[in-house]
Each structure stands twice: as structure tokens, then as C-alpha cells.
Scaffold this motif. Structure first.
Motif, short mmCIF file in Angstrom:
data_model
loop_
_atom_site.label_atom_id
_atom_site.label_comp_id
_atom_site.label_asym_id
_atom_site.label_seq_id
_atom_site.Cartn_x
_atom_site.Cartn_y
_atom_site.Cartn_z
N PRO A 195 7.55 -10.04 -1.76
CA PRO A 195 7.62 -10.24 -3.21
C PRO A 195 7.33 -8.95 -3.97
O PRO A 195 6.46 -8.16 -3.56
N GLN A 196 8.05 -8.75 -5.07
CA GLN A 196 7.94 -7.49 -5.79
C GLN A 196 6.52 -7.23 -6.32
O GLN A 196 6.08 -6.07 -6.36
N LEU A 197 5.80 -8.27 -6.73
CA LEU A 197 4.44 -8.05 -7.22
C LEU A 197 3.52 -7.56 -6.10
O LEU A 197 2.62 -6.75 -6.34
N VAL A 198 3.75 -8.04 -4.90
CA VAL A 198 2.96 -7.55 -3.77
C VAL A 198 3.36 -6.11 -3.45
O VAL A 198 2.51 -5.26 -3.17
N ARG A 199 4.65 -5.82 -3.50
CA ARG A 199 5.10 -4.44 -3.30
C ARG A 199 4.47 -3.51 -4.33
O ARG A 199 4.08 -2.38 -4.01
N CYS A 200 4.39 -3.98 -5.56
CA CYS A 200 3.81 -3.17 -6.63
C CYS A 200 2.34 -2.89 -6.34
O CYS A 200 1.85 -1.77 -6.52
N ALA A 201 1.62 -3.91 -5.89
CA ALA A 201 0.20 -3.75 -5.55
C ALA A 201 0.03 -2.73 -4.43
O ALA A 201 -0.82 -1.82 -4.50
N LEU A 202 0.83 -2.86 -3.38
CA LEU A 202 0.75 -1.94 -2.25
C LEU A 202 1.13 -0.52 -2.67
O LEU A 202 0.53 0.46 -2.22
N SER A 203 2.13 -0.41 -3.56
CA SER A 203 2.58 0.90 -4.02
C SER A 203 1.48 1.61 -4.80
O SER A 203 1.28 2.84 -4.65
N HIS A 204 0.78 0.87 -5.67
CA HIS A 204 -0.29 1.50 -6.45
C HIS A 204 -1.40 1.98 -5.52
O HIS A 204 -1.90 3.11 -5.67
N TYR A 205 -1.79 1.12 -4.58
CA TYR A 205 -2.83 1.54 -3.63
C TYR A 205 -2.41 2.80 -2.88
O TYR A 205 -3.18 3.76 -2.76
N GLN A 206 -1.18 2.82 -2.38
CA GLN A 206 -0.72 3.95 -1.57
C GLN A 206 -0.64 5.22 -2.40
O GLN A 206 -1.02 6.31 -1.93
N PHE A 207 -0.15 5.10 -3.63
CA PHE A 207 -0.04 6.28 -4.48
C PHE A 207 -1.42 6.87 -4.74
O PHE A 207 -1.62 8.09 -4.64
N GLU A 208 -2.38 6.02 -5.09
CA GLU A 208 -3.73 6.53 -5.39
C GLU A 208 -4.39 7.09 -4.14
O GLU A 208 -5.21 8.02 -4.23
N THR A 209 -4.06 6.55 -2.98
CA THR A 209 -4.63 7.07 -1.73
C THR A 209 -4.04 8.42 -1.37
O THR A 209 -4.75 9.33 -0.95
N ILE A 210 -2.74 8.58 -1.57
CA ILE A 210 -2.10 9.88 -1.32
C ILE A 210 -2.58 10.91 -2.33
O ILE A 210 -2.78 12.08 -2.00
N HIS A 211 -2.77 10.49 -3.59
CA HIS A 211 -3.25 11.37 -4.66
C HIS A 211 -2.42 12.66 -4.70
O HIS A 211 -2.94 13.76 -4.50
N PRO A 212 -1.11 12.55 -4.95
CA PRO A 212 -0.21 13.67 -4.69
C PRO A 212 -0.25 14.82 -5.68
O PRO A 212 0.26 15.90 -5.38
N PHE A 213 -0.81 14.60 -6.87
CA PHE A 213 -0.85 15.67 -7.87
C PHE A 213 -2.23 16.33 -7.90
O PHE A 213 -3.24 15.69 -7.56
#
Length: 379
Positions: A195-213
Motif C-alpha cells: 500500500p502506498q501509505l506504507v511505502r511512504c512511511a518506509l520511504s521517510h524512514y529510509q531517507f532520514e536514515t540515509i541523511h543524504p544532504f
């Protein structure tokens, strides 16, 4: 991958510290926890009802603009700025010199969000879009020396004064390209039935964990949530922003992200995220209801102004998008001369529709107070 079997990543030894290397997320996900199913149903329902308001409310883009200003102000405040909503809607010359740096950061966020939403009409959600958004966000403000629009080329950290006492050390920059490619692929992988809402949750977690900037990751990560929902059709307009909820529950928010990395508890994070969507969507619906009620009140009040009612209605419509006005600006908006513009504003002040906020005799600024309060009071 089942949430219950998920291993969040591993620590990788660098020269004098260990960085966290997160597991990839571009895969099929499932879970046994029925609480996630219930929250997912509630979040989908609340989000759909919020979205319905953006389809039926007249002149909705004016109100969406105020949502963006509130989000910019709140998201920036999480990072330490101290601009209030009353200041965020003013022009720069009306801001005290010592508060202009904070004000500029909020205005950059507004421009970044508006630009990103506009680009989604012709571009998919992508790393390229996030880089451009970051470039706008960080340009000309305190983070401008930290390579706006570019992913980091050195190690960063969260908490503490240095790598030696950091609370969390994201992946080494040499590992970022593969992780970011995996994240971007996850956004568009039609073969993953999640489900897209679950994908969105996982995406936010992953982005903040990578901390790319080098800087601005919190703001871009929160902005990513709205961009994801718009780009995947869950929102017609950018009407949902989680920053107010995350600021209110800041400790629980950071704890939920940390719990994934330290205890592999991705289910707890997804439940937290879905609950945030439910509460924020419900708050957003209340905001739209209050806007509609206020609009009816103001229409009923200005209709009593006789021949000046048309100009008053036009001025108030302008104020829904930009809720501050000067006499000179009213002249421009309405195409009238100084005396009738000044008289119109004076009458609206007497009626309690507008409030003068400077206390000056000249260069006065008037604000649509009841409208601003709807956004200032909302969670």
C-alpha cells in the motif's frame, strides 16, 4: 520481507567510528500485526475525506497556499527557527533585522514546496527533483555553504558535537549511491504490492536514515511525505503536512525512527506514521470546515457595506492567499485610488474584519486575524 523478520542494517567500521548501513527497502513487504491493517484503513479513509475538501472548496489554491506557509513555518521551527505565523505572512521589510534569517528560511521552504509541487506535473518523484528542491531550500540562507542541491561527499552525523559523541551516524557517503538508487526504485516499482501509505512511511524512514544532504535533511524528508502522496495520487492537492504533528510528538517521532535502527522494529514506526496521517488528516478537515464557516461569516458581514461590498469581497478573496495588506497594496489589487482604499480598510478594521499590527501612523500593515488564527491554532 515481513516486518517481524526485518533486520534494519549493520554497523560498518570506518576509520575511527562506525556508520550505520541500512538494509535496502525495494522489496515486497508484509506483516502479521493487525493494528497496522486497522490504522491503514483509518488513514486511507481520513486522507480520502481530506482530499474531498480540496475538490469542493471554492478557490482552494488560496487556502492551500496558507497550508504551505504553515508547514514551512512548522517544519523550519523543528530545526530551530523562531518565526511565528504572523511573521511568516509578512514582507521582509516588515520583519525585525535580527529575525530575518529565520524568516528567509521559512520563505525558502515555501518556494521549494511550491516549485516541487509544480514540477510533479511534468516530472516523476525522483532524486533529481529532491536535489532541486534542496537547492531552493538552502540557497542564500545559513546552510548555503553546505552545497545546496548536492548530495553530501563527506560523513555527517546526528546529535552531539562530533563523530565521537554523535547520537547517530548515517551511512558513509561512499555507500549512499546504491542506497538512494534503491530508494528511488522503490517509489516506482509496480511489481511490489505494498500500500502506498506504507511505502511512504518506509520511504521517510529510509531517507532520514540515509541523511543524504549535508544539511536540511529533516525538512526535505518531511516535504518528501507530501510529494510522495501527491505524486502517487493519494492527494489531489498538497493539503496534508505532518510537521505540526511531528513537532507536537517530537520525542516519540525520533524514538520511533531510532527504534527501527536499534531494535529492527519497523512495525512500530509504520504504526506511528499511520497514526500521524490519521490525526493530521482529521485536523486538516477541521481546518477546511473552519475556513468555510469563516468565509460565510465574512460574506455576511461585508454584504452590509452596500456599494463597497464588491471591493470588500475582492479584497478578502485576495487576503485568503496573502492575509496581510497595506493601503497601497489594496489600491493595486482593487484598481482604486488612495482615499477609497484607505476608507475601505478603515471600515473593515472598525468591523473587526482586519486588524492593524504595526501600531504606526504610516506604513501600516493590516492582517486578516480570524483567518490566520485558524492555521495558528490547528495541530
Amino acid at each position: 520481507m515481513k516486518f517481524e523478520e526485518f533486520v534494519s542494517g549493520s554497523y560498518k567500521q570506518q576509520y575511527q567510528y562506525q556508520s550505520f548501513l541500512p538494509a535496502s527497502i525495494n522489496q515486497v513487504w508484509s506483516w502479521d500485526d493487525p493494528r497496522i491493517n486497522v490504522l491503514l484503513e483509518q488513514a486511507t479513509k481520513s486522507l480520502g475525506e481530506l482530499n474531498a475538501f480540496t475538490l469542493i472548496v471554492p478557490d482552494v489554491d488560496l487556502f492551500i497556499h496558507m497550508h504551505i506557509i504553515k508547514e514551512a513555518n512548522t517544519s523550519s521551527r523543528i530545526e530551530g527557527t523562531r518565526t511565528e505565523m504572523d511573521e511568516a505572512v509578512l514582507e521582509e521589510e516588515a520583519i525585525l533585522p535580527e529575525r530575518r534569517d529565520d524568516w528567509r528560511e521559512v520563505q525558502n521552504y515555501v518556494r521549494a514546496m511550491n516549485t516541487a509541487i509544480g514540477e510533479l506535473k511534468t516530472l516523476p518523484l525522483s532524486l533529481r527533483l529532491l536535489r532541486h528542491t534542496h537547492e531552493i531550500l538552502m540557497g542564500g540562507v545559513r546552510g548555503e555553504r553546505k552545497t545546496p542541491g548536492e548530495f553530501r561527499r563527506s560523513q555527517n552525523w546526528i546529535g552531539g558535537a562530533s563523530l565521537a559523541d554523535a547520537a547517530f551516524i548515517p551511512p558513509h557517503h561512499a555507500d549512499m549511491a546504491e542506497l538512494l538508487t534503491d530508494l528511488e526504485a522503490f517509489w516506482h516499482n509496480d511489481n511490489v504490492a505494498v500500500p502506498q501509505l506504507v511505502r511512504c512511511a518506509l520511504s521517510h524512514y529510509q531517507f532520514e536514515t540515509i541523511h543524504p544532504f549535508p544539511d536540511g535533511n529533516g525538512r526535505i524528508g518531511r516535504l518528501l511525505i507530501t510529494l510522495y502522496l501527491v505524486s502517487h495520487g493519494l492527494l489531489n492537492k498538497s493539503s496534508l503536512y505532518l510537521s505540526a504533528h511531528l513537532e507536537k510528538h517530537r520525542g516519540a517521532y525520533y524514538d520511533a525512527l531510532t527504534r527501527v535502527r536499534e531494535s529492527n522494529d519497523i512495525g512500530h514506526w509504520v504504526r506511528f506514521f499511520l497514526q500521524a496521517v490519521v490525526e493530521t488528516a482529521e485536523s486538516g478537515k477541521t481546518t477546511f470546515q473552519r475556513i468555510l464557516a469563516l468565509r460565510q461569516e465574512l460574506d455576511a458581514e461585508v454584504v452590509k457595506m452596500g456599494r463597497r461590498a464588491v471591493n470588500a469581497q475582492q479584497l478578502i478573496l485576495h487576503l485568503y492567499g496573502t492575509p496581510t495588506i497595506t493601503v497601497n497594496k489594496a489600491m493595486e489589487v482593487l484598481g482604486i485610488k488612495y482615499v477609497p482604499a484607505n476608507s475601505l480598510i478603515a471600515t473593515l478594521v472598525d468591523m473587526g474584519v482586519l486588524q492593524e499590527v504595526t501600531g504606526f501612523q504610516r506604513n501600516r500593515i493590516f492582517i486578516l486575524r480570524r483567518y490566520i488564527d485558524i492555521f495558528r491554532d490547528g495541530n
